[in-house]
Design an enzyme around this catalytic site. Structure first.
Site, mmCIF file in Angstrom:
data_model
loop_
_atom_site.group_PDB
_atom_site.id
_atom_site.type_symbol
_atom_site.label_atom_id
_atom_site.label_comp_id
_atom_site.label_asym_id
_atom_site.label_seq_id
_atom_site.Cartn_x
_atom_site.Cartn_y
_atom_site.Cartn_z
ATOM 1 N N PHE A 210 28.118 84.920 -6.261
ATOM 2 C CA PHE A 210 29.536 85.070 -6.583
ATOM 3 C C PHE A 210 30.186 83.704 -6.637
ATOM 4 O O PHE A 210 29.621 82.720 -6.146
ATOM 5 C CB PHE A 210 30.208 85.973 -5.539
ATOM 6 C CG PHE A 210 30.833 87.205 -6.145
ATOM 7 C CD1 PHE A 210 30.073 88.097 -6.874
ATOM 8 C CD2 PHE A 210 32.195 87.461 -6.001
ATOM 9 C CE1 PHE A 210 30.641 89.225 -7.444
ATOM 10 C CE2 PHE A 210 32.780 88.587 -6.559
ATOM 11 C CZ PHE A 210 32.009 89.472 -7.288
ATOM 12 N N GLN B 292 46.821 84.893 -7.278
ATOM 13 C CA GLN B 292 45.548 84.693 -7.966
ATOM 14 C C GLN B 292 45.525 85.352 -9.346
ATOM 15 O O GLN B 292 45.812 86.540 -9.481
ATOM 16 C CB GLN B 292 44.404 85.277 -7.137
ATOM 17 C CG GLN B 292 43.047 85.099 -7.804
ATOM 18 C CD GLN B 292 41.899 85.289 -6.826
ATOM 19 O OE1 GLN B 292 41.508 86.400 -6.511
ATOM 20 N NE2 GLN B 292 41.376 84.187 -6.320
ATOM 21 N N HIS C 63 42.899 86.355 -12.028
ATOM 22 C CA HIS C 63 41.446 86.558 -12.158
ATOM 23 C C HIS C 63 41.006 86.062 -13.529
ATOM 24 O O HIS C 63 41.677 86.329 -14.526
ATOM 25 C CB HIS C 63 41.130 88.049 -11.990
ATOM 26 C CG HIS C 63 39.672 88.340 -11.786
ATOM 27 N ND1 HIS C 63 38.746 88.229 -12.797
ATOM 28 C CD2 HIS C 63 38.981 88.718 -10.683
ATOM 29 C CE1 HIS C 63 37.545 88.539 -12.310
ATOM 30 N NE2 HIS C 63 37.662 88.837 -11.038
ATOM 31 N N LEU D 110 40.315 94.927 -15.060
ATOM 32 C CA LEU D 110 39.449 93.937 -14.417
ATOM 33 C C LEU D 110 38.007 94.051 -14.901
ATOM 34 O O LEU D 110 37.427 95.127 -14.922
ATOM 35 C CB LEU D 110 39.501 94.166 -12.899
ATOM 36 C CG LEU D 110 38.583 93.297 -12.042
ATOM 37 C CD1 LEU D 110 38.981 91.835 -12.141
ATOM 38 C CD2 LEU D 110 38.638 93.760 -10.599
ATOM 39 N N GLU E 167 33.827 89.860 -11.484
ATOM 40 C CA GLU E 167 33.154 88.566 -11.374
ATOM 41 C C GLU E 167 31.636 88.755 -11.290
ATOM 42 O O GLU E 167 30.867 87.836 -11.554
ATOM 43 C CB GLU E 167 33.669 87.863 -10.109
ATOM 44 C CG GLU E 167 33.183 86.447 -9.931
ATOM 45 C CD GLU E 167 34.006 85.715 -8.869
ATOM 46 O OE1 GLU E 167 35.251 85.757 -8.943
ATOM 47 O OE2 GLU E 167 33.404 85.117 -7.965
ATOM 48 N N ARG F 102 37.897 80.891 -8.553
ATOM 49 C CA ARG F 102 38.679 81.607 -9.566
ATOM 50 C C ARG F 102 39.828 80.781 -10.136
ATOM 51 O O ARG F 102 40.098 80.831 -11.334
ATOM 52 C CB ARG F 102 39.217 82.906 -8.978
ATOM 53 C CG ARG F 102 38.130 83.935 -8.815
ATOM 54 C CD ARG F 102 38.644 85.208 -8.206
ATOM 55 N NE ARG F 102 37.582 86.203 -8.193
ATOM 56 C CZ ARG F 102 37.701 87.403 -7.619
ATOM 57 N NH1 ARG F 102 38.813 87.744 -7.011
ATOM 58 N NH2 ARG F 102 36.699 88.248 -7.656
ATOM 59 N N HIS G 207 46.009 89.170 -10.341
ATOM 60 C CA HIS G 207 45.010 89.999 -9.681
ATOM 61 C C HIS G 207 45.230 90.200 -8.187
ATOM 62 O O HIS G 207 44.933 91.255 -7.644
ATOM 63 C CB HIS G 207 43.641 89.335 -9.900
ATOM 64 C CG HIS G 207 42.493 90.080 -9.315
ATOM 65 N ND1 HIS G 207 42.229 91.393 -9.634
ATOM 66 C CD2 HIS G 207 41.528 89.712 -8.428
ATOM 67 C CE1 HIS G 207 41.146 91.796 -8.975
ATOM 68 N NE2 HIS G 207 40.717 90.808 -8.228
ATOM 69 N N GLU H 251 45.491 92.964 2.210
ATOM 70 C CA GLU H 251 46.230 92.146 1.241
ATOM 71 C C GLU H 251 47.697 91.999 1.641
ATOM 72 O O GLU H 251 48.336 90.992 1.327
ATOM 73 C CB GLU H 251 46.108 92.740 -0.167
ATOM 74 C CG GLU H 251 46.564 91.761 -1.253
ATOM 75 C CD GLU H 251 46.278 92.249 -2.672
ATOM 76 O OE1 GLU H 251 45.502 93.208 -2.827
ATOM 77 O OE2 GLU H 251 46.829 91.656 -3.611
ATOM 78 N N ARG I 63 41.651 82.747 -3.119
ATOM 79 C CA ARG I 63 40.660 83.589 -2.446
ATOM 80 C C ARG I 63 39.351 83.589 -3.219
ATOM 81 O O ARG I 63 39.339 83.654 -4.446
ATOM 82 C CB ARG I 63 41.178 85.029 -2.355
ATOM 83 C CG ARG I 63 40.156 86.011 -1.833
ATOM 84 C CD ARG I 63 40.723 87.395 -1.671
ATOM 85 N NE ARG I 63 41.034 88.051 -2.928
ATOM 86 C CZ ARG I 63 40.139 88.605 -3.743
ATOM 87 N NH1 ARG I 63 38.850 88.548 -3.463
ATOM 88 N NH2 ARG I 63 40.529 89.202 -4.856
#
Lengths: 317, 557
Positions: free
Chosen positions: B114, B227, B229, B239, B242, B273, B337, B361, B372
């Protein structure tokens, strides 16, 4: 382009409380889904329109509804797939087999009760290992297939058994039960199968395929129910009409190469099961009167021995 | 009136993990959730959950460092250490509860790579890890003594002398308001995605918990860190995990070039990211995009791997962009995101208000700082959900119930009645859309002073419009129109904290990138910005970053 969304509505506060229809003509984009259309209505036209929706990505399970008569997720049903130059009307209704609260919102209570009825948590007698359980990737991929269920209720909505028998556990709960029985970590299989073998359980499915057809996640509830039947019989739970039906069906074909429809119900219930035989009598009588009674004595088909050999080779039942 | 030891608001991973922990510790626990638990937005986490398992040669310090570097050194290092150390046991715990994690050849948990991490340490269930964990945790809640109030909507916190003593909540089925007393309240109601348009977030992500904390006077921290994405789908902004890049997919510009080579030569598509999103946006801004997008190319991965590990996003591409990733590159762009900020908590979930906790969150511990890492959010929910639940259930043992009665719902009941009585004005829809558009224009991947000032003045106008908002539906039973309107009030408050935080930070760090102040400034800005509401007015404070052993360095991938 424009489209007519014909929506089944219900206002629980209104006098008389009867459902009614309302058609909205709205402008949509080519990539819009039925959900996009509904959101447009409630944000720009009529704020009173009530529906559940959340993720817009077919993962939360909120927006199951009947579109043109079939249960779908509104969020992955594209409007352009439903309309043509001739027909720009789309019929939207709440999902079936659940009581309507308001417009497209239904009571899920019975659904969750049935999920709870199958003890939907992993059961182990021994304490878990220090690290993870060792399991094959295949077993986990198989589990992930059924755990992809998002509890949207589409299968429950269109289940033809639930439409006539609300006690049936139904495709979603039975698929969930399969998830535990197929889990190599679960240690309560025997009890689970015993419970599922009861009336309203695995033998009440009529294999109409409707749940498989409408499931938006490819969970294949009916396929899971059929596997549960195999597991139950393998575990020795054969004392049900369903299990006997399967065995007798198989036995007749194996010995004759063709199904004998007279003996199938008789042998399933047992010839000396007087109460069941009496229940069958009126149907039998009607069949005789209409000339539909299957013959008592069937000819075995030529080469039936090859069928028997096939059974021996594949070792079914 | 209802009475509990601990009330948890929200039934996502953080909320249910907190509820289970508190219940197992002997507390009488209720969960209040505005949707059925399995509808929660934890569902949307696709790629996996990070943990450095020592029995396979990884170690928590590497995970902690990757997280801190990913945060652009804004994360609190004591909190990151806790998260990295406790990651393994949380993952194993979920496995024991029944999560069907992917396995390796030996039948042990398998991993995938990741972004922003030097080791592959992301455990996963195909490309729907969040859903898989959410449903398993829900199974455990069904088998616990936790009482779940499904489709109940929290309208306010009950505050007495600076202490939180419960919530007022609406049973959406009847529209009735109820007073729910508790010795401790844990807010775990997720993020603020709907403040932006578009966003990958579900329609329920309206910042309710953060706004309730803000209104009650809790400190709201790091809200400028939003963030984007790198891979959200063209058209509907869905989405695209990733995991696609983790499994080896490439990013291409209009010239077919793997442009990440120029921005992150070592980590390429798997840089953190914020870095990847900025790179994509630069490509698009400089004319090397295609219709506002770049391409996610997974064709070389093959159909078998895609079906086994990326089946959900393959279907999303087919459904919403008309592109099958097996045969075609898929158009994607950066999209809002996640919010790194939230209600400021310590490592046990305690906020600045006695009796009020935060997790997931909604909270800002802060383990994500300026950016993140992918697959750290699921981990955050479980570790700090559990810790909040444990701490709250211990804490309530020494507390007596406050004197609270049914009259505490009066203010909310009157406010709602006034709202329903109003006949002239505009509906919530356009106000929400305009809010989302201004936030997405001025508080996106690249920001500057003028844009953020514009957002600030837009917000004042939007708040004015909101003060005259009307609700079409006058019927109390399942009045979603009313709920959306109340949510919009929460969203406007969250937007205020985001804009104020962003205007305050006069440097570029993590997701907060200013074209007018492009450099990181550790000398002046290695600190958190905390916004709180005092007597109805926002106030800005600073809190130092907790640094244990990783001194800030230049950040390169």
């Amino acid at each position: 382009m424009d489209v007519d969304l014909n929506i089944a509505r219900f206002n629980p506060d209104a006098e008389g409380k009867s459902p009614y229809r309302q058609e909205f003509n709205i402008e949509v984009n080519e990539t819009d889904t039925v959900l996009d259309g509904l959101i447009k209505i409630r944000e720009e036209v009529d704020g009173t329109l009530a529906l559940r929706c959340s993720c817009r990505s077919a993962i939360c399970g909120s927006c199951a509804m009947r579109v043109n008569g079939q249960a779908v997720l509104a969020c992955n049903t594209k409007i352009t797939d439903l309309v043509s130059n001739k027909n720009k009307s789309i019929n939207v209704e709440p999902i079936g087999n659940m009581k309507i609260i308001k417009d497209l919102i239904v009571e899920f209570d019975t659904h969750w009760e049935k999920i709870k009825a199958i003890d939907p948590w992993i059961k182990t007698d021994s304490s878990p290992p220090e690290a993870e359980y060792i399991a094959s990737n295949e077993s986990m991929v198989e589990l992930a297939g059924v755990m992809g269920c998002i509890q949207c209720g589409a299968c429950v909505s269109d289940c033809t058994v639930l439409a006539v028998d609300e006690t049936f556990l139904g495709p979603a709960a039975l698929a969930k039960a399969y998830r535990f029985i197929a889990d190599p970590r679960d240690e309560a299989n025997s009890q689970r199968l015993k419970d599922l073998n009861e009336p309203s359980g695995i033998w009440d499915c009529t294999r109409c395929m409707q749940c498989v057809e409408v499931c938006p996640k490819g969970v294949d509830p009916m396929g899971r129910i059929m596997k549960l039947r195999d597991f139950a019989m393998e575990a020795g739970f054969k004392n049900t009409n369903g299990a006997r039906h399967a065995e007798v069906f198989s036995e007749i074909i194996r010995n004759n190469g063709v199904l004998n429809e007279f003996w199938l119900p008789v042998k399933t219930f047992g010839m000396f099961n007087i109460p069941e035989m009496l229940k069958l009598a009126p149907i039998g009588l009607k069949m005789v009167m209409r000339g539909k009674m299957p013959p008592i004595f069937y000819e075995k088909i030529p080469g039936y021995k090859n069928i028997t050999k096939l059974f021996e080779k594949t070792k079914v039942l | 009136m209802f009475d509990f030891d601990v009330i948890v608001m929200g039934a996502g991973l953080a909320g249910m993990r907190a509820a289970l922990a508190a219940s197992q510790n002997g507390s009488k626990v209720a969960v209040i959730t505005k949707v059925y638990p399995v509808r929660s937005h934890s569902n949307a986490a696709q790629g996996g959950i990070n943990a450095a398992l020592t029995d396979r040669g990884d170690n928590w310090e590497d995970h902690a460092f990757d997280t801190i570097k990913g945060s652009d050194y804004l994360a609190d290092q004591d909190a990151v250490e806790v998260m990295a150390k406790e990651a393994g046991s949380e993952v194993i715990n979920m496995e024991h509860m029944g999560a069907a994690f992917n396995r390796d050849d030996q039948g042990r948990l398998g991993v995938r790579a990741f972004g922003g991490q030097r080791e592959a340490r992301t455990f996963f269930v195909a490309d729907f890890t969040g859903q898989a964990l959410l449903h398993v945790l829900h199974e455990q809640v069904l088998n616990s003594g936790v009482k779940v109030f499904e489709e109940w909507f929290v309208t306010s916190l009950i505050m007495q002398e600076g202490r939180c003593n419960g919530v007022v909540a609406m049973d959406m089925r009847t529209g009735e308001l109820h007073v729910m007393r508790a010795k401790a309240v844990i807010i775990a109601s997720g993020g603020v995605g709907r403040v932006f348009e578009p966003s990958t977030n579900a329609l329920i992500c309206t910042g309710d918990g953060i706004a309730l904390g803000y209104r009650a006077g809790a400190g709201i921290m790091d809200m400028e860190m939003v963030q984007y994405h790198p891979t959200t789908l063209k058209n509907n902004g869905a989405l695209m995990s990733e995991a696609a890049r983790g499994e080896g997919a490439h990013l291409l510009n209009s010239e077919g070039e793997r442009f990440m080579e120029r921005y992150a030569p070592n980590m390429m598509e798997l840089a953190s990211r914020d870095v990847v999103s900025r790179s994509e946006q630069t490509e698009i801004n400089e004319g090397r995009g295609i219709d506002g997008c770049v391409l996610l190319d997974a064709r070389h991965l093959g159909e078998k791997l895609i079906n086994e590990r990326l089946s959900q996003i393959r279907q999303l591409g087919i459904d919403f962009a008309g592109k099958d990733m097996v045969t075609d590159p898929v158009p994607i762009r950066p999209g809002m995101h996640y919010i790194m900020g939230g209600i400021k908590t310590d490592i046990d979930g305690q906020t600045s208000i006695p009796g009020l906790y935060g997790a997931g969150e909604t909270a800002c511990v802060s383990v994500h700082g300026g950016n993140r890492l992918g697959a750290n959010s699921l981990l955050d929910t479980l570790v700090f959900g559990r810790r909040s639940g444990e701490h709250a259930s211990e804490w309530v043992k020494n507390q007596t119930s406050a004197s609270v009665d049914d009259s505490y719902s009066k203010t909310d009941r009157e406010a709602i009645q006034n709202l329903l009585n109003r006949d002239k004005g505009e509906m919530f829809g356009q106000i929400r859309l305009n809010l989302g558009q201004t936030m997405n224009k001025h508080l996106a991947v690249y920001r500057d002073q003028n844009g953020m000032e514009q957002a600030k003045s837009d917000l004042i106008e939007l708040k004015n419009r909101y003060s005259n908002v009307i609700v079409h539906d006058k019927n109390l039973i399942f009045n979603t129109n009313l709920i959306f309107t109340l949510e919009l009030g929460f969203m406007l408050d969250c937007a205020e904290t985001i804009i104020l935080g962003a205007l305050e930070r006069k440097e570029s760090r993590g997701a907060h990138t200013r074209t007018d102040m492009p450099d990181r400034d550790d000398k002046n800005w290695l600190k958190h910005i905390v916004v709180s509401q005092i007597n109805g007015e926002p106030k800005v404070d600073y809190v130092p970053v907790n640094i244990t052993k990783w001194q800030p360095q230049e950040r390169k991938y």
